[in-house]
Design a protein around this motif. Structure first.
Motif, PDB file in Angstrom:
ATOM      1  N   ALA A  23       0.832  -1.203   0.000  1.00  0.00           N
ATOM      2  CA  ALA A  23       0.000   0.000   0.000  1.00  0.00           C
ATOM      3  C   ALA A  23       0.866   1.252   0.000  1.00  0.00           C
ATOM      4  O   ALA A  23       1.936   1.297   0.616  1.00  0.00           O
ATOM      5  CB  ALA A  23      -0.926  -0.019   1.214  1.00  0.00           C
ATOM      6  N   PHE A  24       0.412   2.253  -0.740  1.00  0.00           N
ATOM      7  CA  PHE A  24       1.070   3.558  -0.817  1.00  0.00           C
ATOM      8  C   PHE A  24       2.506   3.443  -1.346  1.00  0.00           C
ATOM      9  O   PHE A  24       3.356   4.287  -1.066  1.00  0.00           O
ATOM     10  CB  PHE A  24       1.080   4.253   0.558  1.00  0.00           C
ATOM     11  N   VAL A  27       7.670  -0.623   0.240  1.00  0.00           N
ATOM     12  CA  VAL A  27       8.267  -1.927  -0.003  1.00  0.00           C
ATOM     13  C   VAL A  27       7.897  -2.854   1.149  1.00  0.00           C
ATOM     14  O   VAL A  27       8.274  -2.616   2.296  1.00  0.00           O
ATOM     15  CB  VAL A  27       9.810  -1.822  -0.126  1.00  0.00           C
ATOM     16  N   LYS A  28       7.139  -3.920   0.826  1.00  0.00           N
ATOM     17  CA  LYS A  28       6.722  -4.848   1.876  1.00  0.00           C
ATOM     18  C   LYS A  28       7.567  -6.121   1.889  1.00  0.00           C
ATOM     19  O   LYS A  28       7.542  -6.887   2.860  1.00  0.00           O
ATOM     20  CB  LYS A  28       5.252  -5.210   1.714  1.00  0.00           C
ATOM     21  N   ALA A  29       8.292  -6.375   0.808  1.00  0.00           N
ATOM     22  CA  ALA A  29       9.160  -7.561   0.740  1.00  0.00           C
ATOM     23  C   ALA A  29      10.133  -7.373  -0.407  1.00  0.00           C
ATOM     24  O   ALA A  29      10.010  -6.427  -1.196  1.00  0.00           O
ATOM     25  CB  ALA A  29       8.340  -8.839   0.551  1.00  0.00           C
ATOM     26  N   ARG A  30      11.092  -8.274  -0.475  1.00  0.00           N
ATOM     27  CA  ARG A  30      12.056  -8.242  -1.581  1.00  0.00           C
ATOM     28  C   ARG A  30      12.079  -9.627  -2.229  1.00  0.00           C
ATOM     29  O   ARG A  30      12.257 -10.635  -1.551  1.00  0.00           O
ATOM     30  CB  ARG A  30      13.440  -7.838  -1.092  1.00  0.00           C
ATOM     31  N   LEU A  31      11.879  -9.646  -3.529  1.00  0.00           N
ATOM     32  CA  LEU A  31      11.843 -10.885  -4.284  1.00  0.00           C
ATOM     33  C   LEU A  31      13.245 -11.218  -4.783  1.00  0.00           C
ATOM     34  O   LEU A  31      13.849 -10.431  -5.523  1.00  0.00           O
ATOM     35  CB  LEU A  31      10.868 -10.751  -5.454  1.00  0.00           C
TER      36      LEU A  31
END
Length: 323
Positions: A23-24, A27-31
């Motif tokens: 959201a917004f 960065v919520k994770a790193r692939l």
């Protein structure tokens, strides 16, 4: 005794991560598309990169080429670092390591005649006169088996197989030493595939090329490659001579890939290694061995540590229970 020639290309602990946005735009994770890959490529070798869609093989090829900036690790060409650590790749180095895109038509400007597309790299990388460029382009077009009259056509006026030849001609105008071929036969009829693969072999001998062949087509890899590297979720899980990989695979994932290959008659190499389920989320990898959630040989210890490449049979496999 003469010392062995150093590798033309060396990959050291290469990684490439992409941010997963929430959201917004946060960065919520790193692939982890490529995760700690290392190998050396001798001059004149053809190395195949295989694996399921999304395993990271195309991203690895693009990171080697410099299309993606590595998140960690480095790429060395003839001992000189060309990627990693913020190094800037100059035009001369870009000319020596080239990338053949999976869709050659998309890499050709639809508004340009083929002649203009073939002249462009020479204009950027050389100071040749137009007469010298014309002579060089005509020679390359002849080598890839296209009539000179095609130079006055647009990309949409030629077939997919001919577009592959134009894309290859565009690369060869700069006389590279390493070429990354991304799915070079996808979308082509079987008869056209055979012609294109023969062309790749002929050009390799004529120009002394070294190939990295990215493909999901195991038959093409078996025909073309000297060595094979099998990728799963960003890591190489097995690497070795092509004959060994196909006859005596050591990693369960390699055996599963071979078992899934359609074949008419003959014994199946891995009848009991059918590959089920979907790969885990690369942004949320399982603990320990990343293949254990789909592996028919998984043991409790596979969840506690991640295996590294080690000699197993005639290959090197990242597995606690190879063979």
């Amino acid at each position: 005794m003469a010392e062995p020639e150093p590798p033309i290309l060396e990959i050291r602990d290469l990684s490439k991560e992409f941010p997963v946005l929430g959201a917004f735009g946060r960065v919520k994770a790193r692939l982890k598309a490529v995760d700690g890959v290392s190998f050396a490529l001798p001059r004149g070798e053809v190395l195949g990169l295989v694996g399921e869609s999304g395993c990271g093989k195309s991203t690895l090829g693009k990171t080697i080429m410099g299309i993606h900036e590595p998140s960690a690790g480095e790429v060395l060409f003839q001992g000189r670092r060309i990627a990693g650590g913020g190094v800037q790749r100059d035009n001369a180095m870009r000319a020596r390591v080239q990338y053949a895109y999976q869709d050659p038509g998309a890499s050709l400007d639809p508004r340009w005649k083929l002649r203009d597309s073939l002249h462009e790299p020479l204009i950027v990388h050389t100071d040749w006169s137009r007469e010298k460029r014309n002579a060089h382009v005509r020679e390359i077009v002849r080598l890839v088996g296209l009539p000179e009259t095609h130079l006055d056509l647009y990309p949409h006026e030629i077939s997919g197989g001919q577009q592959r030849r134009v894309g290859l001609a565009r690369i060869l105008t700069l006389r590279p030493e390493v070429v990354v071929l991304d799915e070079p036969t996808s979308g082509l009829d079987v008869s056209v595939q055979a012609t294109v693969l023969t062309l790749f072999r002929d050009l390799q001998r004529q120009f002394g090329l070294t190939y990295i062949l990215v493909s999901h087509d195991l038959a093409v890899v078996q025909t073309m490659c000297d060595r094979v590297a099998v990728m799963y979720l960003g890591r190489i899980v097995e690497i070795g001579p092509t004959a060994e990989i196909f006859a005596r695979p050591q990693h369960p994932y390699t055996r599963s890939l071979l078992a899934a290959t359609p074949r008419i008659g003959g014994p199946r190499i891995a009848r009991d290694f059918a590959l089920g389920g979907e790969p885990p989320d690369p942004a949320n990898l399982p603990s320990g061995c990343r293949f254990r959630t789909r592996c028919p040989k998984a043991q409790p210890g596979c969840a506690t540590a991640e295996p590294t490449l080690a000699t197993a049979g005639g290959t090197r496999a990242a597995c606690f229970h190879p063979g």
